[in-house]
Design an enzyme around this catalytic site. Structure first.
Site, short mmCIF file in Angstrom:
data_model
loop_
_atom_site.label_atom_id
_atom_site.label_comp_id
_atom_site.label_asym_id
_atom_site.label_seq_id
_atom_site.Cartn_x
_atom_site.Cartn_y
_atom_site.Cartn_z
N TYR A 8 69.94 22.36 11.36
CA TYR A 8 70.24 23.79 11.44
C TYR A 8 70.57 24.34 10.05
CZ TYR A 8 72.91 28.03 12.51
OH TYR A 8 73.39 29.33 12.54
N SER A 36 73.55 31.50 7.58
CA SER A 36 74.76 30.81 8.03
C SER A 36 75.45 30.13 6.86
CB SER A 36 74.41 29.74 9.08
OG SER A 36 75.53 28.95 9.40
#
Length: 252
Positions: free
Chosen positions: A157, A143
């Site tokens: 995250y 990501s």
């Protein structure tokens, strides 16, 4: 049934579903892993079958080692493993670091990081020429958050995906001489339901106007990069993490 089997974790929706469908079009027999939404997984497999492809679904949680073994045992029954896409991942509700608790962090890292590493190890046992395999490809979905840090929202995250960036490089070098290529794809703001699972379904649309390209990405755009990395067209590419982020996160 094709003897080129591809495992896609978290394969029933979003980027995983787009990858499963596109890979099936390219001749892979796809094992679609899902954790909870059996209806989405079965609908995707039916769509692939109706288009002339091969797909099977399997319920399994990549944060559980016994479930990971079941995924790979199912793939063995389908044919020769050719690749793995580590796509399964979760976010949580937006929070600051001082508000994180152990359960949140355990869930986050167990799925996003430990699951990816353990799945990759199972794949190496089957793909590596060192173990009698014929080689293959592993693609990890990371990501842009790993570069940006996601302050005030998803620092945990981001950290879990930053670990995958590092893992991708290290593993690529470890197995480069064993016929296995390991790469990553780094999505930016993609229009999928992962934002809703984090409690903010409007996040992607709200952020679109501030992105360098002025729009969110699609799951298919990410899938196309993943399937290219799986293919022989990327035969000299390993240890790379390709940004599919519309320019977001190029510079931290």
């Amino acid at each position: 049934m094709s003897n080129r089997v591809l495992i896609v974790t978290g394969g029933s929706r979003g980027i995983g579903a787009a990858t499963s469908e596109l890979a099936a079009q390219r001749g892979y027999a796809v094992l679609v892993n899902y954790v909870g939404n059996s209806a989405a997984a079965e609908a995707l497999c039916a769509k692939i079958h109706n288009a002339g492809g091969t797909a099977l679904s399997i319920q399994a949680d990549v944060s559980q080692e016994a479930d990971i073994d079941r995924i790979f045992e199912a793939a063995d029954r389908m044919g020769r493993l050719a690749g793995l896409v580590n796509n399964a991942g979760v976010v949580d509700v937006a929070a600051r670091v001082e508000d994180f608790d152990f359960d949140r962090l355990t869930r986050m890292f167990s799925i996003n990081t430990l699951g990816t590493i353990l799945c990759s190890g199972r794949a190496v046992r089957r793909l590596s020429t060192r173990h009698g395999g014929q080689g293959g490809s592993i693609v990890n979905v990371t990501s842009a958050a790993a570069k940006l840090g996601s302050p005030g929202t998803y620092v945990d995250y981001a950290a879990s995906k930053g670990a995958i960036d590092t893992f991708t490089v290290g593993m690529a070098l470890e197995v480069a001489a064993e016929g296995i290529r390991v790469n990553g794809v780094c999505p930016g703001i993609i229009d999928t339901d992962i934002h809703a699972s984090g409690g903010d379904p409007g996040r992607a649309a709200r952020m679109a106007r501030d992105l360098p390209m002025g729009r969110t990405g699609t799951a298919l755009e990410v899938a196309q990069a993943i399937v290219w990395l799986m293919s022989d067209e990327a035969s000299y590419t390993t240890g790379s993490v390709i940004n599919v982020a519309g320019g977001r996160g190029i510079f931290p």
